[in-house]
Design a protein around this motif. Structure first.
Motif, PDB file in Angstrom:
ATOM      1  N   ARG A 128       0.829  -1.207   0.000  1.00 31.57           N
ATOM      2  CA  ARG A 128       0.000   0.000   0.000  1.00 31.57           C
ATOM      3  C   ARG A 128       0.863   1.256   0.000  1.00 31.57           C
ATOM      4  N   THR A 129       1.918   1.247   0.809  1.00 32.95           N
ATOM      5  CA  THR A 129       2.814   2.404   0.853  1.00 32.95           C
ATOM      6  C   THR A 129       3.459   2.639  -0.504  1.00 32.95           C
ATOM      7  N   ILE A 130       3.934   1.559  -1.136  1.00 32.68           N
ATOM      8  CA  ILE A 130       4.578   1.676  -2.449  1.00 32.68           C
ATOM      9  C   ILE A 130       3.573   2.158  -3.492  1.00 32.68           C
ATOM     10  N   ARG A 131       2.358   1.624  -3.443  1.00 33.34           N
ATOM     11  CA  ARG A 131       1.336   2.017  -4.415  1.00 33.34           C
ATOM     12  C   ARG A 131       0.985   3.500  -4.286  1.00 33.34           C
ATOM     13  N   ASN A 132       0.791   3.967  -3.066  1.00 34.36           N
ATOM     14  CA  ASN A 132       0.434   5.372  -2.865  1.00 34.36           C
ATOM     15  C   ASN A 132       1.548   6.308  -3.316  1.00 34.36           C
ATOM     16  N   ALA A 133       2.802   5.975  -2.958  1.00 38.10           N
ATOM     17  CA  ALA A 133       3.925   6.820  -3.351  1.00 38.10           C
ATOM     18  C   ALA A 133       4.091   6.834  -4.873  1.00 38.10           C
ATOM     19  N   THR A 134       3.903   5.667  -5.511  1.00 34.15           N
ATOM     20  CA  THR A 134       4.033   5.582  -6.963  1.00 34.15           C
ATOM     21  C   THR A 134       2.934   6.381  -7.660  1.00 34.15           C
ATOM     22  N   ARG A 135       1.700   6.255  -7.168  1.00 31.77           N
ATOM     23  CA  ARG A 135       0.591   7.018  -7.761  1.00 31.77           C
ATOM     24  C   ARG A 135       0.861   8.521  -7.647  1.00 31.77           C
ATOM     25  N   GLN A 136       1.326   8.936  -6.486  1.00 33.59           N
ATOM     26  CA  GLN A 136       1.573  10.361  -6.268  1.00 33.59           C
ATOM     27  C   GLN A 136       2.687  10.858  -7.189  1.00 33.59           C
ATOM     28  N   VAL A 175       0.963   1.381 -14.826  1.00 29.19           N
ATOM     29  CA  VAL A 175       2.240   1.332 -14.109  1.00 29.19           C
ATOM     30  C   VAL A 175       2.036   0.800 -12.690  1.00 29.19           C
ATOM     31  N   LEU A 176       0.955   1.214 -12.045  1.00 28.80           N
ATOM     32  CA  LEU A 176       0.698   0.749 -10.689  1.00 28.80           C
ATOM     33  C   LEU A 176       0.555  -0.768 -10.641  1.00 28.80           C
ATOM     34  N   VAL A 177      -0.183  -1.329 -11.584  1.00 27.62           N
ATOM     35  CA  VAL A 177      -0.367  -2.780 -11.598  1.00 27.62           C
ATOM     36  C   VAL A 177       0.951  -3.483 -11.884  1.00 27.62           C
ATOM     37  N   ALA A 178       1.716  -2.988 -12.860  1.00 26.40           N
ATOM     38  CA  ALA A 178       2.979  -3.631 -13.217  1.00 26.40           C
ATOM     39  C   ALA A 178       3.973  -3.596 -12.051  1.00 26.40           C
ATOM     40  N   VAL A 179       4.116  -2.421 -11.424  1.00 24.80           N
ATOM     41  CA  VAL A 179       5.021  -2.300 -10.279  1.00 24.80           C
ATOM     42  C   VAL A 179       4.528  -3.158  -9.117  1.00 24.80           C
ATOM     43  N   GLY A 180       3.207  -3.185  -8.918  1.00 23.47           N
ATOM     44  CA  GLY A 180       2.645  -3.991  -7.838  1.00 23.47           C
ATOM     45  C   GLY A 180       2.937  -5.472  -8.029  1.00 23.47           C
ATOM     46  N   GLU A 181       2.836  -5.959  -9.265  1.00 23.91           N
ATOM     47  CA  GLU A 181       3.132  -7.368  -9.531  1.00 23.91           C
ATOM     48  C   GLU A 181       4.604  -7.671  -9.264  1.00 23.91           C
ATOM     49  N   ALA A 182       5.482  -6.763  -9.678  1.00 23.25           N
ATOM     50  CA  ALA A 182       6.918  -6.976  -9.444  1.00 23.25           C
ATOM     51  C   ALA A 182       7.221  -7.015  -7.945  1.00 23.25           C
ATOM     52  N   CYS A 183       6.606  -6.122  -7.183  1.00 23.18           N
ATOM     53  CA  CYS A 183       6.833  -6.102  -5.729  1.00 23.18           C
ATOM     54  C   CYS A 183       6.249  -7.339  -5.058  1.00 23.18           C
ATOM     55  N   THR A 184       5.082  -7.779  -5.528  1.00 22.06           N
ATOM     56  CA  THR A 184       4.472  -8.990  -4.973  1.00 22.06           C
ATOM     57  C   THR A 184       5.372 -10.201  -5.206  1.00 22.06           C
ATOM     58  N   SER A 228      13.025  -2.572  -3.029  1.00 24.44           N
ATOM     59  CA  SER A 228      13.342  -1.196  -3.397  1.00 24.44           C
ATOM     60  C   SER A 228      12.724  -0.874  -4.754  1.00 24.44           C
ATOM     61  N   VAL A 229      12.134   0.318  -4.854  1.00 25.40           N
ATOM     62  CA  VAL A 229      11.522   0.784  -6.100  1.00 25.40           C
ATOM     63  C   VAL A 229      12.138   2.129  -6.460  1.00 25.40           C
ATOM     64  N   HIS A 230      12.622   2.230  -7.699  1.00 26.80           N
ATOM     65  CA  HIS A 230      13.197   3.476  -8.208  1.00 26.80           C
ATOM     66  C   HIS A 230      12.408   3.883  -9.439  1.00 26.80           C
ATOM     67  N   LEU A 231      11.894   5.112  -9.446  1.00 20.36           N
ATOM     68  CA  LEU A 231      11.119   5.631 -10.567  1.00 20.36           C
ATOM     69  C   LEU A 231      11.813   6.866 -11.122  1.00 20.36           C
ATOM     70  N   THR A 232      11.934   6.904 -12.442  1.00 23.09           N
ATOM     71  CA  THR A 232      12.577   8.049 -13.062  1.00 23.09           C
ATOM     72  C   THR A 232      11.964   8.295 -14.448  1.00 23.09           C
ATOM     73  N   VAL A 233      12.230   9.468 -14.990  1.00 21.19           N
ATOM     74  CA  VAL A 233      11.732   9.842 -16.313  1.00 21.19           C
ATOM     75  C   VAL A 233      12.870   9.757 -17.323  1.00 21.19           C
ATOM     76  N   GLU A 234      12.646   9.017 -18.418  1.00 19.65           N
ATOM     77  CA  GLU A 234      13.562   8.984 -19.568  1.00 19.65           C
ATOM     78  C   GLU A 234      12.699   9.253 -20.786  1.00 19.65           C
ATOM     79  N   THR A 235      12.539  10.532 -21.088  1.00 22.55           N
ATOM     80  CA  THR A 235      11.606  10.981 -22.121  1.00 22.55           C
ATOM     81  C   THR A 235      11.685  10.093 -23.371  1.00 22.55           C
ATOM     82  N   PRO A 236      10.546   9.575 -23.869  1.00 27.26           N
ATOM     83  CA  PRO A 236       9.162   9.822 -23.427  1.00 27.26           C
ATOM     84  C   PRO A 236       8.624   8.726 -22.496  1.00 27.26           C
TER      85      PRO A 236
END
Length: 522
Positions: free
Chosen positions: A410-418, A433-442, A457-465
């Motif tokens: 839940r913590t990871i999902r909320n932070a990722t959504r935000q 993205v939430l579902v994909a990240v959630g499956e990987a964490c599960t 550990s989850v790392h999110l970043t932007v690599e346009t696009p």
């Protein structure tokens, strides 16, 4: 004169207080030809005197003897603040059984006074009957005066040290990292050497809400710091149960009035919605926040100011809803920032209004402290916290590390959504993205670790696009148990543009890449 010199020797000033007690007690025993000597200091509750040093009565210290004021020999001296002499000790004269067991026959005791205030008791005793002369009483009182000064100085120093350590330990060592928000804070202790009860805290909740609390306990020193610590702990106990600031302050008020009915404090609580569009604020007698907008306008937040904590628990509390648009900054502070002796409060508030602006929080704090404090030594503690909402999409990376247990999802999902909302992703893109990240964490929770557990550990970043999510663990991959398992990877590949899984001796890394096409992200 010889006896007086023996207990006023300048060399005694170089001793630590515990050594000073013992040295003075030894000299008193020799000069007065007595068998026992003891120092009892007034306890924190001011209802007892407690043994801290003794010669011939060491058991008093080892057993932690406490004598109530007004009862027994030492308690009588403490209550009357006058010397007491007992030439023939009887069971009714003493409360402490150690004195009776030792066979004490005669006693002389004097109060330890500092500025007329009771610090403790000093008493001596003999194993044979003894008539103490006035000169003996005067000499013992001279020693008591020196012990009282040493005890008071040591107590004040210890209290200041404890209060400083306690307050510093309870203030946040670091402010949370929340995508789309920026924080900065300043804390300056008062110049009189005694800390107060000023405090602030920022709590990022698993639900995505953000709780900000600023408060000021009336008083100073260790008692105020202890109360501040209790209030802060109460906030942590209740903040997960409600997002209503008025409800949280009501609970704080109830706790304060029950456990510390003679204490008063002001406090302000603000709850920022996960979307950051609004904040809910409730004030308990605290100065109002100052808001600065992107258009350079500044104004104090208008809200109902309810009674301080600890005043009247029967009065209700209210919550005000305040808009928090992009680019806006809000300053929370304690009254030490704006109040000055001999100067109208309106002057201090106007100076704060003119110093506040909607810029990077560190720059705002620097300017406010420069304009309102400058080179001045403040008499009262000052706490300042500035919160700013980003005025556009934030492309700062997000890093999350949580225990590899189901409750962390839940913590990871909320932070990722935000974070995804902050970078401008569209709702359907956020869902994928939430579902994909959630499956990987599960998968990490189910397969990476044994009974001893580990972290994800989850790392999110932007690599346009694209946005790129990397999910890592440090365990060894274990096969799935049961039938119809292992479909998480298929689901991830169906929702993302690229999924790459790399297993190493040090753990597993899952990379998820998703293109964002929404106009908000562009």
């Amino acid at each position: 004169m010889r006896r007086i010199e023996a207990v006023t020797d300048a060399g005694l000033a170089h001793l630590e207080v515990e050594e000073l007690y013992i040295e003075l007690l030894d000299r008193v025993r020799e000069l007065l030809s007595v068998d026992t000597a003891a120092v009892l200091l007034l306890g924190p509750s001011k209802r007892y005197v407690e043994a801290v040093a003794a010669r011939g009565l060491e058991e008093e210290v080892r057993q932690g003897v406490r004598i109530p004021l007004g009862r027994g020999f030492a308690g009588r001296i403490a209550a009357q603040k006058q010397p007491v002499v007992i030439e023939h000790v009887s069971h009714s004269d003493v409360l402490n059984p150690i004195l009776r067991d030792k066979g004490i026959r005669s006693l002389l005791g004097v109060p330890l006074l500092c500025g007329g205030e009771l610090v403790g008791v000093l008493h001596v005793g003999t194993l044979t009957p003894r008539r103490f002369a006035d000169a003996d009483v005067q000499l013992l009182q001279l020693v008591a005066d020196r012990v009282a000064l040493a005890a008071q100085a040591t107590s004040s120093k210890a209290e200041r040290t404890a209060a400083n350590v306690l307050q510093r330990s309870l203030l946040p060592s670091d402010l949370p990292i929340v995508p789309g928000l920026e924080f900065a804070a300043r804390y300056v202790p008062g110049g009189n050497g005694r800390v107060g009860g000023d405090w602030y805290d920022v709590i990022h909740l698993p639900s995505g809400w953000l709780c900000i609390v600023v408060g000021d306990v009336v008083g100073c020193g260790l008692p105020a710091a202890v109360t501040m610590g209790r209030l802060r702990s109460t906030v942590y106990a209740y903040v997960l149960e409600s997002h209503d600031p008025a409800d949280l302050l009501t609970r704080l008020d109830r706790q304060l009035q029950y456990f510390q009915p003679d204490v008063m404090a002001t406090a302000l609580c603000a709850m920022v919605e996960p979307s950051h569009d609004r904040m809910l604020i409730s004030s308990a007698g605290h100065p109002p926040p100052i808001a600065a907008m992107a258009d350079r306008s500044t104004a104090f937040v208008t809200l109902r100011n309810d009674l301080p904590l600890g005043v009247d628990g029967s009065r209700g509390r209210s919550t005000s809803t305040v808009a928090f648009p992009p680019g806006a900054a809000v300053g929370f502070y304690t009254d030490g920032l704006v109040e000055r002796r001999g100067i109208s409060l309106d002057v201090g508030l106007d100076r704060l209004r003119r110093a506040m602006f909607a810029g990077p929080p560190d720059s705002v704090c620097a300017r406010v402290m420069l304009q309102l404090i400058g080179g001045e030594t403040v008499r009262d503690d000052v706490a300042l916290l500035v919160l700013r909402r980003s005025d556009g999409p934030s492309h700062e990376p997000l890093d999350i590390t949580e225990p590899a247990v189901p409750s962390s999802l839940r913590t990871i999902r909320n932070a990722t959504r935000q974070w995804l909302t902050g970078v401008g992703a569209e709702p359907d893109e956020i869902g994928d993205v939430l579902v994909a990240v959630g499956e990987a964490c599960t998968n990490v929770i189910e397969h990476a670790y044994g009974p001893r557990g580990g972290s994800v550990s989850v790392h999110l970043t932007v690599e346009t696009p694209h946005v790129v999510a990397t999910v890592c663990d440090t365990g060894r991959w274990r096969p799935a148990h049961g039938r119809n398992r292992g479909r998480g990877v298929l689901l991830m590949k169906g929702l993302a543009d690229e999924v790459r899984i790399e297993r190493k001796d040090t753990g597993t890394e899952v990379l998820i890449r998703k293109a964002l096409a929404g106009e908000g992200w562009r």
